[in-house]
Design an enzyme around this catalytic site. Structure first.
Site: not given
Ligand SMILES: N[C@@H](CCC[C@H](N)C(=O)O)C(=O)O
Length: 304
Positions: A85, A94-96, A247, A249
């Site tokens: 992060n 991180c899905g994106n 995001c 996820t």
């Molecule tokens: N901030 C999230 C990790 C990143 C998630 C991401 N942006 C996505 O696209 O899934 C965490 O700390 O879980």
């Protein structure tokens, strides 16, 4: 304040995004870079660094202890997405980012990824197969779970959330994909706009590993082509970052929560509208799939 890029100084980084959730990628095939949280935060700083929601180290799985363990699960996971992060903290998934990672492997020739082809990416959440289809990427995000169990799923909540800007506490449902999310439904887009995500929400109970927070407004269903498709609008406050424009996820968590609230007969396919664009989430039993774009924007050299 003096910014130190530390071991990243002098390196060429690549920037990219998935629905405007943006990342810097650093190639470290042999796992030689020992990144500190401060170095990651310095690079991700939008005023004194390159600026990004997260940093992705592109490293061969065999070069990392967690990657070696993962290769035992899936020997095809040649490359590992070491995701951090913007504050330097580690995340499970991180899905994106994993779509941008696959696009980076394709663009740089590190993996052959023709249309219809796929690549397995190692992550702390497990191996993830990413398939390129018509220029977009579909990620098999693996098994989802609701940590509150069947009771929380049936009742529709297992945490109470106070979000600045909203009038009073809200019920939230926790979803793991496998990073932690809390999804809160709002009645309309005015409430969604009123939420002040620059201020810190409070949770009862407090999530032990922290949480990403998704505020969602379900916008109905459309069944015109024979498959019911739901639509939901979402804002997200990311753990370790702040509000972001998407995001991946989080969109999976949002679709899973709204589907649970819809009960039997709720769609398995969801369009999730985020400030940075749109993705599609498909629930396939105990697994969830995410489809969306991936873009690389620039190569930048960090000064020492
Ligand atoms: N901030 C999230 C990790 C990143 C998630 C991401 N942006 C996505 O696209 O899934 C965490 O700390 O879980």
């Amino acid at each position: 304040m003096t910014t130190s890029f530390g071991v990243l100084a002098g390196r060429t980084l690549t920037t990219g995004h998935g629905t405007e959730n943006d990342f810097v990628l650093v190639l470290d095939p042999d796992g030689e870079l020992e990144l500190t949280a401060a170095e990651v935060a310095a690079v991700c700083d939008r005023h004194a660094g390159v600026g990004a929601d997260g940093l992705i180290r592109v490293v061969r799985s065999r070069a990392l202890p967690e990657g070696v363990a993962l290769l035992a699960q899936d020997p095809d996971a040649e490359w590992f997405m070491d995701y951090r992060n913007a504050d330097g903290s580690l995340a499970e998934m991180c899905g994106n980012g994993v779509r941008v990672f696959a696009h980076y492997l394709r663009t740089t020739g590190l993996a052959a990824l023709d249309d219809g082809g796929s690549v397995v990416v190692g992550t702390r959440g497990g191996p993830r197969r990413v398939t390129r289809e018509g220029g977009a990427y579909t990620v098999d995000m693996g098994r989802w779970a609701m940590p509150g169990g069947p009771q929380a799923e049936a009742e529709g909540y297992d945490v109470v959330v106070e979000v600045p800007g909203l009038d009073g506490p809200r019920a939230g449902l926790r979803v793991s994909v496998p990073n932690p999310h809390t999804v809160v439904a709002l009645p309309d887009e005015e409430s969604l706009a009123a939420a002040q995500l620059a201020l810190t929400p409070t949770y009862d109970p407090v999530p032990p590993e922290g949480t990403n927070l998704e505020l969602v407004v379900p916008l109905g269903e459309d069944g015109s082509d024979g498959t019911a498709v739901g639509t939901v609008r979402m804002r997200v406050l990311e753990r370790g970052v702040g509000e972001t424009r998407s995001c991946g996820t989080g969109t999976c968590a949002a679709a899973l929560a709204v589907r649970a609230w819809g009960g039997a007969g709720a769609p398995d396919v969801w369009r999730v509208l985020v400030p940075g664009g749109e993705v599609t989430v498909r629930v396939d039993g105990d697994r969830v799939l995410l489809t969306g774009p991936a873009v690389l924007t620039a190569d930048v050299v960090l000064r020492a």
